[in-house]
Enzyme design. Structure first.
Site, PDB file in Angstrom:
ATOM      1  N   CYS A 119       0.890  -1.148   0.000  1.00  0.00           N
ATOM      2  CA  CYS A 119       0.000   0.000   0.000  1.00  0.00           C
ATOM      3  C   CYS A 119       0.931   1.201   0.000  1.00  0.00           C
ATOM      4  CB  CYS A 119      -0.917   0.042   1.217  1.00  0.00           C
ATOM      5  SG  CYS A 119      -1.894   1.563   1.248  1.00  0.00           S
ATOM      6  N   CYS A 122      -0.417   4.172   2.553  1.00  0.00           N
ATOM      7  CA  CYS A 122      -0.451   4.028   4.017  1.00  0.00           C
ATOM      8  C   CYS A 122      -0.208   2.564   4.381  1.00  0.00           C
ATOM      9  CB  CYS A 122      -1.758   4.558   4.584  1.00  0.00           C
ATOM     10  SG  CYS A 122      -3.224   4.104   3.645  1.00  0.00           S
ATOM     11  N   SER A 123      -1.238   1.851   4.798  1.00  0.00           N
ATOM     12  CA  SER A 123      -1.005   0.481   5.255  1.00  0.00           C
ATOM     13  C   SER A 123      -2.213  -0.403   4.978  1.00  0.00           C
ATOM     14  CB  SER A 123      -0.706   0.488   6.750  1.00  0.00           C
ATOM     15  OG  SER A 123      -1.782   1.119   7.434  1.00  0.00           O
TER      16      SER A 123
END
Ligand code: FE
Length: 220
Positions: A119, A122-123
């Site tokens: 990603c 972000c995560s």
């Protein structure tokens, strides 16, 4: 650590204990933020503290064991594998896994194609099948390098691919999550689903590693 940092303030340190997990060390910025937002939402009646507890308990049940079951089923059942690749969200639901508000896309590794998940923003991560992402997945280095130099990143995870293999990097988003269907290793031809599932690692479902063949005579 905390007792040796340089400080220019002058509060006294009468005695020193090793840091304890429950010590009254100052909260981090994110901890303060989480508590403030949570308490505000509870005070406003958006949800109750019981809902928070339920969510935490639910997160605790989400681990890569679930993803391993999905992969093992796909290895054993060609019809299931087809459904999984066609519509990941619906296929994991068959195994009782709810992707909630996100869509799951399953990408298959083959001798010709290797898939890697990241990603970049972000995560974002397929939590219902893999649980919480590892710290490195959230790191700036992984997020930028996975797209810029995926082979170098793979190499650092111990994964070297022949030059002819295509590497595909998939960038997750808030509403689309990816799961890698790794290749089934040789030497597992007569294994059952439970044994296969145990062989599947979290990292192989992110695509940074491959599922390793079993040590000889591991399972009869
Ligand atoms: Fe994200």
């Amino acid at each position: 650590m905390s007792e040796h940092h340089d400080h220019d303030h002058d509060h006294p340190h009468p005695h020193r204990h090793p840091p304890q997990p429950d010590s009254d060390a100052p909260l981090t910025e994110h901890q303060r933020l989480e508590i403030a937002v949570r308490e505000l939402l509870i005070a406003k009646g958006v949800f109750g503290s019981d809902d928070v507890r339920r969510m935490v308990e639910k997160f605790d049940t989400q681990t890569p064991v679930l993803g391993g079951k999905v992969v093992a089923r796909a290895w054993l059942d060609p019809a299931y594998k087809q459904r999984l690749l066609a519509d990941g969200t619906a296929a994991v639901k068959e195994l009782g896994i709810d992707m909630e508000h996100t869509k799951l896309v399953v990408v298959e590794n083959t001798p010709a194609v290797h898939n890697l998940i990241v990603c970049t923003l972000c995560s974002c991560y397929p939590r219902p099948v893999l649980g919480f992402p590892p710290d490195w997945y959230k790191s700036r280095a992984y997020r930028s390098r996975a797209v810029r130099e995926p082979r170098a990143v793979l190499q650092e995870f111990g994964t070297s691919l022949p030059a002819g293999v295509t590497v595909r990097v998939h960038d997750s988003t808030a509403d689309m999550r990816y799961l890698v269907l790794p290749e089934r290793p040789a030497g597992t031809e007569d294994w059952d689903e439970a044994a296969l599932a145990e062989l599947v690692t979290r990292d192989s479902m992110i695509g940074v590693t491959q599922v390793q063949p079993p040590a000889t005579a591991a399972v009869s």
